[in-house]
Design a protein around this motif. Structure first.
Motif, PDB file in Angstrom:
ATOM      1  N   THR A 136      11.808  81.171  59.394  1.00 44.81           N
ATOM      2  CA  THR A 136      12.089  81.675  60.762  1.00 44.81           C
ATOM      3  C   THR A 136      11.041  80.792  61.835  1.00 44.81           C
ATOM      4  O   THR A 136      11.823  80.323  62.480  1.00 44.81           O
ATOM      5  N   ALA A 137       9.952  80.502  61.186  1.00 44.62           N
ATOM      6  CA  ALA A 137       9.110  79.527  61.963  1.00 44.62           C
ATOM      7  C   ALA A 137       9.885  78.052  62.338  1.00 44.62           C
ATOM      8  O   ALA A 137       9.646  77.635  63.232  1.00 44.62           O
ATOM      9  N   ARG A 138      10.096  77.605  61.055  1.00 40.36           N
ATOM     10  CA  ARG A 138      10.431  76.444  60.778  1.00 40.36           C
ATOM     11  C   ARG A 138      11.831  76.199  61.862  1.00 40.36           C
ATOM     12  O   ARG A 138      11.905  75.191  62.307  1.00 40.36           O
ATOM     13  N   ARG A 139      12.841  77.208  61.599  1.00 34.48           N
ATOM     14  CA  ARG A 139      13.911  77.159  62.333  1.00 34.48           C
ATOM     15  C   ARG A 139      14.095  77.098  63.697  1.00 34.48           C
ATOM     16  O   ARG A 139      14.958  76.461  64.263  1.00 34.48           O
ATOM     17  N   TYR A 140      13.146  77.816  64.219  1.00 35.98           N
ATOM     18  CA  TYR A 140      13.319  78.068  65.801  1.00 35.98           C
ATOM     19  C   TYR A 140      12.192  77.546  66.588  1.00 35.98           C
ATOM     20  O   TYR A 140      12.344  77.680  67.807  1.00 35.98           O
ATOM     21  N   CYS A 141      11.185  77.227  66.110  1.00 37.15           N
ATOM     22  CA  CYS A 141       9.829  76.690  66.617  1.00 37.15           C
ATOM     23  C   CYS A 141       9.658  75.332  67.015  1.00 37.15           C
ATOM     24  O   CYS A 141      10.205  74.560  65.904  1.00 37.15           O
TER      25      CYS A 141
END
Length: 274
Positions: free
Chosen positions: A207-212
């Motif tokens: 999630t961190a990689r995809r959205y941040c």
């Protein structure tokens, strides 16, 4: 825009946040990752002034928000909206009224007591719900909605404050993968379309990689990683989580929620040693 200088929070002799320093020079979507107890939530609570810092400075647009008191502190808490893991809605109240609670900081005590809202604010609340895809639920009680829908109501309430910064403390930890994706896409869209800074505490590397745009890793109260999603390798993640060579990213993936609850994942991570 945001400069954190040696920010520290002690509980007795233990430093929950230990001399954290970093700088953000433009509006971004920031992910803070780390195992339970790393200091992520304490950091956000200090930023929102729900918890006082023991030491350090936290400057937003050149002003040390840790020194604000009274009306200035309340204004900062309006400018810096907080979204919680457990939504913090009033379950038996209708959705639109929950959203309108985002205006409480600028309303009189009398208006608050009698639940009186300007028509303009009511229309604005419904428009925000529409933006988040849940306007059809405006008249329902909050408790009648799914977890993902309730979290979007909480986001709508934050947007009613018209904040400069949105802080999200584990916003998808209690959600299934589909609802987690919907919530994260909503936060990303708010950043992209409104230019608001979003800082989210996350357990999941994917999630961190995809959205941040930028990821900060915390371990034992300290920042041990600060970089781009591309720089968040498995080796780096192993260091952030204090894990050995057997560390698997599956332990922090949203996909595991199909067959394991979040608490079980956190218990397993807590047992991992270097």
């Amino acid at each position: 825009m945001l400069e954190v200088k040696s920010l520290t929070k002690r509980f007795g002799t233990k430093a929950a946040v230990d001399k954290v320093s970093f700088q953000i020079d433009r509006s971004m979507m920031i992910g803070i990752i780390g195992r339970s107890g790393a200091g992520k939530s304490t950091f956000l609570r200090m930023m929102n002034r729900l918890t006082d810092a023991s030491e350090g400075e936290l400057l937003f647009e050149g002003r040390n928000v840790l020194s604000l008191k009274g009306a200035e502190k309340r204004q900062w808490q309006s400018d810096c909206a907080m979204i919680f893991q457990q939504f913090n809605l009033v379950p038996r109240m209708d959705v639109v009224s929950n959203v309108l609670h985002g205006t409480l900081g600028r309303r009189s005590t009398l208006a608050t007591m009698f639940n009186l809202y300007p028509e303009e604010d009511i229309h604005k609340a419904i428009d925000i719900l529409g933006r988040l895809g849940i306007s059809e639920h405006a008249e329902k009680r909050a408790e009648a909605l799914s977890g993902g829908q309730q979290q979007r109501v909480a986001i709508a309430r934050a947007l009613m404050q018209d904040p400069k910064v949105i802080l999200a403390d584990e916003p998808i930890a209690s959600l299934d993968p589909m609802n987690a994706q919907t919530v994260m896409e909503a936060l990303r869209r708010i950043h992209d379309e409104d230019g608001r800074m979003v800082i989210a505490n996350l357990h999941t590397l994917d999630t961190a990689r995809r959205y941040c745009d930028r990821i900060i890793g915390m371990r034992d109260g300290r920042v041990v990683f600060d970089g781009t999603p591309a720089q968040l390798t498995t080796g780096v993640a192993r260091d952030i989580y204090g894990a050995g060579a057997d560390f698997s990213e599956a332990a922090t993936s949203t996909e595991i929620r199909d067959h394991e609850d979040v608490e079980a994942v956190e218990r397993r991570l807590a047992k991992v040693t270097v």
